[in-house]
Design an enzyme around this catalytic site. Structure first.
Site, PDB file in Angstrom:
ATOM      1  N   LEU A  86       1.045  -1.220   0.077  1.00 11.68           N
ATOM      2  CA  LEU A  86      -0.093   0.038  -0.010  1.00 11.68           C
ATOM      3  C   LEU A  86       0.730   1.420  -0.009  1.00 11.68           C
ATOM      4  O   LEU A  86       0.330   2.378  -0.331  1.00 11.68           O
ATOM      5  CB  LEU A  86      -0.906  -0.030   1.289  1.00 11.68           C
ATOM      6  CG  LEU A  86      -2.105  -1.075   1.539  1.00 11.68           C
ATOM      7  CD1 LEU A  86      -2.224  -1.334   2.729  1.00 11.68           C
ATOM      8  CD2 LEU A  86      -3.410  -0.481   0.902  1.00 11.68           C
TER       9      LEU A  86
ATOM     10  N   GLU B 188       2.999   7.571  -2.370  1.00 15.11           N
ATOM     11  CA  GLU B 188       2.779   9.122  -2.290  1.00 15.11           C
ATOM     12  C   GLU B 188       1.275   9.087  -2.905  1.00 15.11           C
ATOM     13  O   GLU B 188       1.333   8.542  -3.932  1.00 15.11           O
ATOM     14  CB  GLU B 188       3.569  10.085  -2.818  1.00 15.11           C
ATOM     15  CG  GLU B 188       4.889   9.953  -2.076  1.00 15.11           C
ATOM     16  CD  GLU B 188       4.917  11.006  -0.808  1.00 15.11           C
ATOM     17  OE1 GLU B 188       3.971  11.700  -0.660  1.00 15.11           O
ATOM     18  OE2 GLU B 188       5.660  10.691  -0.045  1.00 15.11           O
TER      19      GLU B 188
ATOM     20  N   THR C 149       8.971   6.928  -4.908  1.00 17.30           N
ATOM     21  CA  THR C 149       8.037   5.961  -4.086  1.00 17.30           C
ATOM     22  C   THR C 149       7.357   4.903  -4.669  1.00 17.30           C
ATOM     23  O   THR C 149       7.409   3.620  -4.791  1.00 17.30           O
ATOM     24  CB  THR C 149       7.566   6.620  -2.946  1.00 17.30           C
ATOM     25  OG1 THR C 149       8.345   7.188  -2.107  1.00 17.30           O
ATOM     26  CG2 THR C 149       6.550   5.746  -2.398  1.00 17.30           C
TER      27      THR C 149
ATOM     28  N   THR D 177      -4.986   1.563  -8.303  1.00 16.14           N
ATOM     29  CA  THR D 177      -6.026   2.700  -7.923  1.00 16.14           C
ATOM     30  C   THR D 177      -6.832   2.964  -9.237  1.00 16.14           C
ATOM     31  O   THR D 177      -6.483   2.521 -10.556  1.00 16.14           O
ATOM     32  CB  THR D 177      -5.709   4.156  -7.675  1.00 16.14           C
ATOM     33  OG1 THR D 177      -6.695   4.898  -7.883  1.00 16.14           O
ATOM     34  CG2 THR D 177      -4.307   4.619  -8.564  1.00 16.14           C
ATOM     35  N   ASP D 178      -8.101   3.017  -9.250  1.00 15.28           N
ATOM     36  CA  ASP D 178      -9.009   3.527 -10.549  1.00 15.28           C
ATOM     37  C   ASP D 178      -8.433   4.512 -11.184  1.00 15.28           C
ATOM     38  O   ASP D 178      -8.769   4.668 -12.487  1.00 15.28           O
ATOM     39  CB  ASP D 178     -10.533   3.738  -9.976  1.00 15.28           C
ATOM     40  CG  ASP D 178     -10.797   4.969  -9.006  1.00 15.28           C
ATOM     41  OD1 ASP D 178      -9.793   5.389  -8.619  1.00 15.28           O
ATOM     42  OD2 ASP D 178     -12.102   5.384  -8.933  1.00 15.28           O
ATOM     43  N   GLU D 179      -7.565   5.594 -10.455  1.00 17.35           N
ATOM     44  CA  GLU D 179      -7.331   6.802 -11.293  1.00 17.35           C
ATOM     45  C   GLU D 179      -6.223   6.386 -12.663  1.00 17.35           C
ATOM     46  O   GLU D 179      -6.037   7.225 -13.368  1.00 17.35           O
ATOM     47  CB  GLU D 179      -6.614   7.738 -10.466  1.00 17.35           C
ATOM     48  CG  GLU D 179      -7.475   8.007  -9.344  1.00 17.35           C
ATOM     49  CD  GLU D 179      -7.111   9.245  -8.470  1.00 17.35           C
ATOM     50  OE1 GLU D 179      -6.450  10.167  -8.953  1.00 17.35           O
ATOM     51  OE2 GLU D 179      -7.373   9.348  -7.073  1.00 17.35           O
TER      52      GLU D 179
ATOM     53  N   TYR E 226       0.445  11.792 -10.029  1.00 16.60           N
ATOM     54  CA  TYR E 226       0.137  10.589  -9.064  1.00 16.60           C
ATOM     55  C   TYR E 226      -0.312   9.265  -9.716  1.00 16.60           C
ATOM     56  O   TYR E 226       0.465   8.333  -9.830  1.00 16.60           O
ATOM     57  CB  TYR E 226      -1.076  11.158  -8.214  1.00 16.60           C
ATOM     58  CG  TYR E 226      -1.550  10.074  -7.546  1.00 16.60           C
ATOM     59  CD1 TYR E 226      -0.936   9.126  -6.466  1.00 16.60           C
ATOM     60  CD2 TYR E 226      -2.888   9.686  -7.280  1.00 16.60           C
ATOM     61  CE1 TYR E 226      -1.702   7.937  -5.978  1.00 16.60           C
ATOM     62  CE2 TYR E 226      -3.492   8.714  -6.892  1.00 16.60           C
ATOM     63  CZ  TYR E 226      -2.938   7.797  -5.935  1.00 16.60           C
ATOM     64  OH  TYR E 226      -3.483   6.725  -5.620  1.00 16.60           O
TER      65      TYR E 226
ATOM     66  N   LYS F 134       1.367   5.624 -10.360  1.00 14.95           N
ATOM     67  CA  LYS F 134       0.468   4.349 -10.017  1.00 14.95           C
ATOM     68  C   LYS F 134       0.395   3.483 -11.133  1.00 14.95           C
ATOM     69  O   LYS F 134       0.428   2.349 -11.124  1.00 14.95           O
ATOM     70  CB  LYS F 134      -0.867   4.771  -9.344  1.00 14.95           C
ATOM     71  CG  LYS F 134      -0.674   5.541  -8.110  1.00 14.95           C
ATOM     72  CD  LYS F 134      -0.284   4.498  -7.028  1.00 14.95           C
ATOM     73  CE  LYS F 134      -1.070   3.445  -6.416  1.00 14.95           C
ATOM     74  NZ  LYS F 134      -0.527   2.623  -5.356  1.00 14.95           N
TER      75      LYS F 134
ATOM     76  N   LYS G 258      -7.188  15.383   2.327  1.00 16.04           N
ATOM     77  CA  LYS G 258      -8.059  14.756   1.035  1.00 16.04           C
ATOM     78  C   LYS G 258      -9.704  15.329   1.376  1.00 16.04           C
ATOM     79  O   LYS G 258      -9.826  16.020   2.342  1.00 16.04           O
ATOM     80  CB  LYS G 258      -8.144  13.198   1.382  1.00 16.04           C
ATOM     81  CG  LYS G 258      -6.822  12.705   1.228  1.00 16.04           C
ATOM     82  CD  LYS G 258      -6.457  12.412   0.056  1.00 16.04           C
ATOM     83  CE  LYS G 258      -5.023  11.911  -0.400  1.00 16.04           C
ATOM     84  NZ  LYS G 258      -4.383  10.851   0.389  1.00 16.04           N
TER      85      LYS G 258
ATOM     86  N   TYR H 176     -13.280  22.635  -5.661  1.00 14.61           N
ATOM     87  CA  TYR H 176     -12.929  22.906  -6.928  1.00 14.61           C
ATOM     88  C   TYR H 176     -13.725  22.955  -8.116  1.00 14.61           C
ATOM     89  O   TYR H 176     -14.595  22.211  -8.390  1.00 14.61           O
ATOM     90  CB  TYR H 176     -11.850  21.905  -7.248  1.00 14.61           C
ATOM     91  CG  TYR H 176     -10.388  21.540  -6.348  1.00 14.61           C
ATOM     92  CD1 TYR H 176     -10.085  22.796  -5.244  1.00 14.61           C
ATOM     93  CD2 TYR H 176      -9.584  20.580  -6.288  1.00 14.61           C
ATOM     94  CE1 TYR H 176      -9.104  22.570  -4.351  1.00 14.61           C
ATOM     95  CE2 TYR H 176      -8.478  20.534  -5.345  1.00 14.61           C
ATOM     96  CZ  TYR H 176      -8.651  21.403  -4.673  1.00 14.61           C
ATOM     97  OH  TYR H 176      -7.408  21.266  -3.684  1.00 14.61           O
TER      98      TYR H 176
ATOM     99  N   PRO I 117      -5.655  21.724 -11.808  1.00  8.44           N
ATOM    100  CA  PRO I 117      -5.291  21.590 -13.264  1.00  8.44           C
ATOM    101  C   PRO I 117      -5.476  20.090 -13.603  1.00  8.44           C
ATOM    102  O   PRO I 117      -4.945  19.203 -12.680  1.00  8.44           O
ATOM    103  CB  PRO I 117      -3.593  21.863 -13.273  1.00  8.44           C
ATOM    104  CG  PRO I 117      -3.365  22.807 -11.899  1.00  8.44           C
ATOM    105  CD  PRO I 117      -4.492  22.259 -11.111  1.00  8.44           C
TER     106      PRO I 117
END
Ligand code: NAD
Ligand code: TYD
Length: 347
Positions: free
Chosen positions: A88, A91, A107, A132-134, A156, A160, A195, A213, A280
């Site tokens: 897990l 960053e 990392t 991650t789903d991202e 990020y 990942k 978060k 945002y 952004p």
């Protein structure tokens, strides 16, 4: 729990166990299994917090090692002592990755490489990589399944995605028993208050503005962390090496609605919500098809309304926990003042 691999009597290495999901997972597993042992390897970055694990620190089944997953010598000493890995450590905050991507690459990509490469020389039952789903990027309609191409859009999610594919390569090339999960946005106790959900809850408790945002129309699929822990357990037991599993919940909610619900639950005025300059490259929507993990026998149990109520209650009753670390999160905001000023709602 249905038959499959047994976790009973096993020793797990959990990396990043002092963070949000890691500490919830350690609590969950120690409660579920009386004879499971856990080594938690965590560097204790700003996001790592041993206060999350005070209640288990003297448990003989639990061992904490402060260290960096990039430290090969250290990882080589730990790996022969465990049967399996749940990785897990990372960053994790998109805004920070926009300002300074270096640690994310080091990392999330290089750290994952060190773990995989050391694991290669040890006989593990499984190496569960938490992606991650991202990594799929954003989409306006429909949802991503595990075979869809990856289009990450922040430093990020790109880091990942690199780690995710590296983990897969270790399965294909070296037959390492790698399993990959791609969970959606988590929320719940012990989440660092930079978060979205914990930031808005703690700001609302302090009657400070809630900086939303853009126009607040971005959509996330909110997964209660306890449901995520049960999904990780399911993959540890029944997951197949080389496979990827999406973990979603079907709780798609636009940010503005989440913000409104938080003010309502706390009895605060909606006027605390302020629209600020957008992030952004802000991904509009994440959405997953999680039929594959459902076919293993998992499904979420906590609705968004119940999970949010529980999360609001937790932050309301753990003010000492978040006050200590919220101050620390402001250092970073001070350092990158102009970025955060644009995204900081005026008092
Ligand atoms: P977090 O930021 O709360 O915790 C990360 C932990 O990793 C911290 O304890 C930190 O000290 C540790 N860490 C960071 N760098 C390290 C290093 N070099 N060596 C050792 N330890 C290090 O993160 P989280 O929200 O708990 O996320 C955990 C994992 O789940 C991450 O891999 C993240 O990408 C993934 N994930 C998170 C979410 C979410 O919504 N939180 C959603 C999908 C996937
Ligand atoms: P975040 O918790 O940073 O998770 P992620 O970007 O990984 O999904 O943000 C969740 C959503 O909330 C995202 O659409 C950005 C938005 N957001 C705000 O509107 N204001 C904020 O102050 C933060 C931190 C996030």
């Amino acid at each position: 729990m249905a038959e499959g691999r047994s976790l009973a009597g096993k020793k797990l290495l959990i990396t990043g166990g002092a963070g949000f999901i890691g500490s919830n997972l350690i609590h969950f597993l120690l409660q579920e299994y009386s004879d499971l042992r856990i080594i938690n390897l965590d560097k204790l970055t700003y996001a790592g917090n041993l206060d999350n694990l005070r209640d288990v620190e003297n448990d003989p089944r639990y061992e904490f090692i402060q260290g960096d997953i990039r430290d090969r010598e250290l990882v080589e000493k730990i790996m022969p002592r465990v049967d399996a890995v749940v990785h897990l450590a990372a960053e994790t905050h998109v805004d920070r990755s926009i300002l300074d991507a270096g640690e994310f690459v080091l990392t999330d990509v290089f750290g994952t490489f060190v773990l995989l490469d050391v694991a290669r020389h040890n006989q593990l039952e499984f190496f569960l990589h938490v992606s991650t789903d991202e990594v799929y990027g954003s989409r306006e309609t429909g949802c991503f399944s595990e075979d869809d191409p990856l289009h990450p859009s922040s430093p990020y999610s790109a880091s990942k995605a690199g780690a995710d594919r590296l983990a897969y390569a270790y399965w294909v090339t070296y037959h390492q028993p790698v399993m990959i999960v791609r969970p959606s946005n988590n929320y719940g106790p012990y989440q660092y208050p930079e978060k979205f959900i914990p930031l808005f809850i703690t700001n609302a408790l302090e009657e400070k503005p809630l900086p939303l945002y853009g126009r607040g129309t971005n959509v996330r699929d909110w997964l209660f962390v306890e449901d995520h822990c049960r999904a990780l357990e399911m993959v540890m037991i029944k997951g197949i090496p080389g496979e990827v599993y999406n973990i979603g919940s079907g709780n798609e909610v636009p940010n503005i609605e989440v913000a409104r619900k938080i003010t309502q639950l706390l009895g605060k005025p909606e006027s605390l919500i302020r629209l600020v300059k957008d992030r952004p490259g802000h991904d509009l929507r994440y959405a997953l098809d999680w039929g594959k993990i459902k076919s293993l026998g998992w499904q979420p149990q906590v609705s968004f309304d119940e999970g949010l109520q529980r999360t609001v209650n937790w932050y309301t009753h753990h003010e000492e926990w978040w006050r200590k670390i919220k101050e620390k999160s402001l250092d970073y905001r001070r350092f990158y003042q102009s970025y955060y000023q644009d995204r900081q709602a005026e008092e």
